[in-house]
Motif scaffolding. Sequence first.
Motif, PDB file in Angstrom:
ATOM      1  N   ALA A  31       0.838  -1.211   0.000  1.00 32.90           N
ATOM      2  CA  ALA A  31       0.000   0.000   0.000  1.00 32.90           C
ATOM      3  C   ALA A  31       0.866   1.251   0.000  1.00 32.90           C
ATOM      4  O   ALA A  31       0.640   2.187  -0.780  1.00 32.90           O
ATOM      5  N   GLU A  32       1.880   1.266   0.854  1.00 33.77           N
ATOM      6  CA  GLU A  32       2.717   2.469   0.948  1.00 33.77           C
ATOM      7  C   GLU A  32       3.545   2.692  -0.309  1.00 33.77           C
ATOM      8  O   GLU A  32       3.685   3.818  -0.777  1.00 33.77           O
ATOM      9  N   ILE A  44      -8.363  -5.190  -2.063  1.00 35.75           N
ATOM     10  CA  ILE A  44      -7.535  -6.337  -1.691  1.00 35.75           C
ATOM     11  C   ILE A  44      -8.462  -7.532  -1.535  1.00 35.75           C
ATOM     12  O   ILE A  44      -9.566  -7.405  -0.984  1.00 35.75           O
ATOM     13  N   TYR A 207      -9.972   9.010  12.624  1.00 35.77           N
ATOM     14  CA  TYR A 207      -9.592   7.774  13.300  1.00 35.77           C
ATOM     15  C   TYR A 207      -9.495   7.997  14.792  1.00 35.77           C
ATOM     16  O   TYR A 207      -8.578   8.661  15.269  1.00 35.77           O
TER      17      TYR A 207
ATOM     18  N   ASN B  15     -10.543   3.138   3.841  1.00 40.87           N
ATOM     19  CA  ASN B  15      -9.446   3.727   3.076  1.00 40.87           C
ATOM     20  C   ASN B  15      -8.112   3.568   3.780  1.00 40.87           C
ATOM     21  O   ASN B  15      -7.074   3.458   3.123  1.00 40.87           O
ATOM     22  N   GLU B  16      -8.136   3.574   5.112  1.00 40.37           N
ATOM     23  CA  GLU B  16      -6.887   3.634   5.861  1.00 40.37           C
ATOM     24  C   GLU B  16      -6.072   2.345   5.738  1.00 40.37           C
ATOM     25  O   GLU B  16      -4.860   2.353   5.898  1.00 40.37           O
ATOM     26  N   ILE B  17      -6.740   1.214   5.467  1.00 41.39           N
ATOM     27  CA  ILE B  17      -6.002  -0.028   5.233  1.00 41.39           C
ATOM     28  C   ILE B  17      -5.390   0.010   3.831  1.00 41.39           C
ATOM     29  O   ILE B  17      -4.233  -0.373   3.622  1.00 41.39           O
ATOM     30  N   LEU B  18      -6.151   0.510   2.857  1.00 39.20           N
ATOM     31  CA  LEU B  18      -5.687   0.531   1.470  1.00 39.20           C
ATOM     32  C   LEU B  18      -4.568   1.548   1.253  1.00 39.20           C
ATOM     33  O   LEU B  18      -3.759   1.385   0.337  1.00 39.20           O
ATOM     34  N   SER B  19      -4.525   2.587   2.080  1.00 38.63           N
ATOM     35  CA  SER B  19      -3.457   3.575   1.929  1.00 38.63           C
ATOM     36  C   SER B  19      -2.205   3.160   2.685  1.00 38.63           C
ATOM     37  O   SER B  19      -1.156   3.766   2.530  1.00 38.63           O
ATOM     38  N   GLY B  20      -2.329   2.150   3.529  1.00 39.39           N
ATOM     39  CA  GLY B  20      -1.180   1.708   4.323  1.00 39.39           C
ATOM     40  C   GLY B  20      -1.053   2.444   5.654  1.00 39.39           C
ATOM     41  O   GLY B  20      -0.192   2.130   6.454  1.00 39.39           O
ATOM     42  N   ARG B  45     -12.104  -9.506   1.779  1.00 38.62           N
ATOM     43  CA  ARG B  45     -11.947  -8.380   0.860  1.00 38.62           C
ATOM     44  C   ARG B  45     -11.745  -7.107   1.662  1.00 38.62           C
ATOM     45  O   ARG B  45     -12.317  -6.939   2.736  1.00 38.62           O
ATOM     46  N   VAL B  46     -10.944  -6.210   1.114  1.00 36.94           N
ATOM     47  CA  VAL B  46     -10.782  -4.866   1.671  1.00 36.94           C
ATOM     48  C   VAL B  46     -11.248  -3.893   0.606  1.00 36.94           C
ATOM     49  O   VAL B  46     -10.772  -3.952  -0.534  1.00 36.94           O
ATOM     50  N   VAL B  47     -12.195  -3.033   0.952  1.00 33.78           N
ATOM     51  CA  VAL B  47     -12.706  -2.048  -0.011  1.00 33.78           C
ATOM     52  C   VAL B  47     -12.670  -0.659   0.628  1.00 33.78           C
ATOM     53  O   VAL B  47     -12.658  -0.523   1.849  1.00 33.78           O
ATOM     54  N   PRO B  48     -12.645   0.390  -0.228  1.00 35.01           N
ATOM     55  CA  PRO B  48     -12.609   1.759   0.312  1.00 35.01           C
ATOM     56  C   PRO B  48     -13.976   2.215   0.804  1.00 35.01           C
ATOM     57  O   PRO B  48     -14.980   1.524   0.622  1.00 35.01           O
ATOM     58  N   ILE B  50     -16.483   3.720  -0.152  1.00 36.25           N
ATOM     59  CA  ILE B  50     -17.243   4.160  -1.329  1.00 36.25           C
ATOM     60  C   ILE B  50     -18.502   3.298  -1.387  1.00 36.25           C
ATOM     61  O   ILE B  50     -18.419   2.065  -1.401  1.00 36.25           O
ATOM     62  N   GLU B  53     -18.971   0.317  -3.827  1.00 29.77           N
ATOM     63  CA  GLU B  53     -18.047  -0.794  -3.577  1.00 29.77           C
ATOM     64  C   GLU B  53     -18.513  -1.640  -2.400  1.00 29.77           C
ATOM     65  O   GLU B  53     -18.437  -2.869  -2.426  1.00 29.77           O
ATOM     66  N   ASP B  79     -17.270   9.687   6.949  1.00 36.03           N
ATOM     67  CA  ASP B  79     -16.701   8.538   6.234  1.00 36.03           C
ATOM     68  C   ASP B  79     -17.185   7.208   6.819  1.00 36.03           C
ATOM     69  O   ASP B  79     -16.744   6.150   6.378  1.00 36.03           O
ATOM     70  N   ASP B  80     -18.072   7.252   7.787  1.00 37.29           N
ATOM     71  CA  ASP B  80     -18.638   6.023   8.378  1.00 37.29           C
ATOM     72  C   ASP B  80     -19.974   5.726   7.713  1.00 37.29           C
ATOM     73  O   ASP B  80     -21.016   6.229   8.134  1.00 37.29           O
TER      74      ASP B  80
END
Lengths: 250, 250
Positions: A31-32, A44, A207, B15-20, B45-48, B50, B53, B79-80
């Motif tokens: 990701a990074e 993912i 967060y 998003n925070e998992i997908l951005s790292g 699955r990990v999704v943003p 959105i 999605e 964002d929740d």
Amino acid sequence: MEREPATAALLIIGNEILSGRTHDKNIPYIAERLTGVGVNLREIRVVPDIEAEIVSAVQALSARYAYLFTTGGIGPTHDDITAECVAKAVDRPLIRNPEAMRLLTAHYDRLGVPFNEMRQRMAMTPEGAALIPNPISAAPGFIIDNVHVMAGVPKIMQAMLDAVLPDLVGGPPMRAKTIMCNTGEGTVAAALAEIQARFETVDIGSYPGQTATGFHTQLVLRSADPDALDAASDAVFEEVAALGGAPHYL
Amino acid sequence: MEREPATAALLIIGNEILSGRTHDKNIPYIAERLTGVGVNLREIRVVPDIEAEIVSAVQALSARYAYLFTTGGIGPTHDDITAECVAKAVDRPLIRNPEAMRLLTAHYDRLGVPFNEMRQRMAMTPEGAALIPNPISAAPGFIIDNVHVMAGVPKIMQAMLDAVLPDLVGGPPMRAKTIMCNTGEGTVAAALAEIQARFETVDIGSYPGQTATGFHTQLVLRSADPDALDAASDAVFEEVAALGGAPHYL
């Protein structure tokens, strides 16, 4: 379907993640690094070592995103079926890759270990694949179409990803700013929603956390537009201050 | 499509998992606990953040597996959006849940913090949902159909999962045996493939490693059939010993 430019998906292949035996260490690194070259990791998936699952996930994700990265399943054992599944997914024959054979023959010669039939499985790729070098244990990854097949072992995966990063076509790099405030999320939520509505090109994430001294919230703003990022961050900072959140940039 | 009994999927929303930015800590806990009650985690699955999605992933995964668990996106901020997305996915109206309102009103009264409009978002559920208690910060998760909506914060997620585990209908529990051997995978791969072919109800995984003293391989056998597990493990142990791998059970 048109692929979305500068996007990527990650497909993690392996029963060991789904059983909880192995804790994935690859997601944050990937990701990074992708973020760093302006490629947006959008999805993912983790699937088991089952051919139909892998083929169907490779097809779905490679059709939709500019890049697909896979990790896992490229070793010599019976449960390493990624290469044959990717070949099926992209509809190419699985071949004994001559360059991979040369690399692996030399590697096992050096080690004085027999390059037996099972180890030769690691030289199989879809026809037309380009190899991704493996500086640690020789068995290469490969690229076919937009699918990048990498090892699951973190050190090897990292070397493989670093090798292909320069060839990816990213969008403008995402920048991020983080504002820490000492209130709960609910105190600043209405203000954030209003600012988010004004800045479409900025993604504002919230967060929550808790320490011995009370609640706090990290507000993360991300954008490829530096001016919008600055303006939105200033707005968040001011609103949080006005709400008594004692903001500071991290 | 018939759902596969005693299976589950996990949908991580954020998003925070997908951005790292955030490293997921929930997968291993969920995988291990589900395994413990005989439920087979089959896909992650990990999704943003959105809507489209999330809705599409909830529909795909809840249709296929006996249980779907989601983590993340149930706080008070913009964002929740998990509750509204799940309501759309299962085609129920999103309502202000009376029991959730009571719990949260009492919680914020105790804290002396205003239960404002944004915080009241945490009381929204699809109509007909059953609440999952949150002993840490009050905002509940919920169950609608086979979808289990949980918090993303690990401590809260763990309490929520532990609360619902007794109600899951699992299959016979999976048992595992691990054999460590001091050779590379390629040395034992042919023998493993042969044993795997003989024992259909046992899943044999091979995980290579390297230390200062050389290569080693962990062989993990998993099965819901204790007799088959013992027989397959004995066979692997003997073959590894014959190949000079100095096996021992972990």
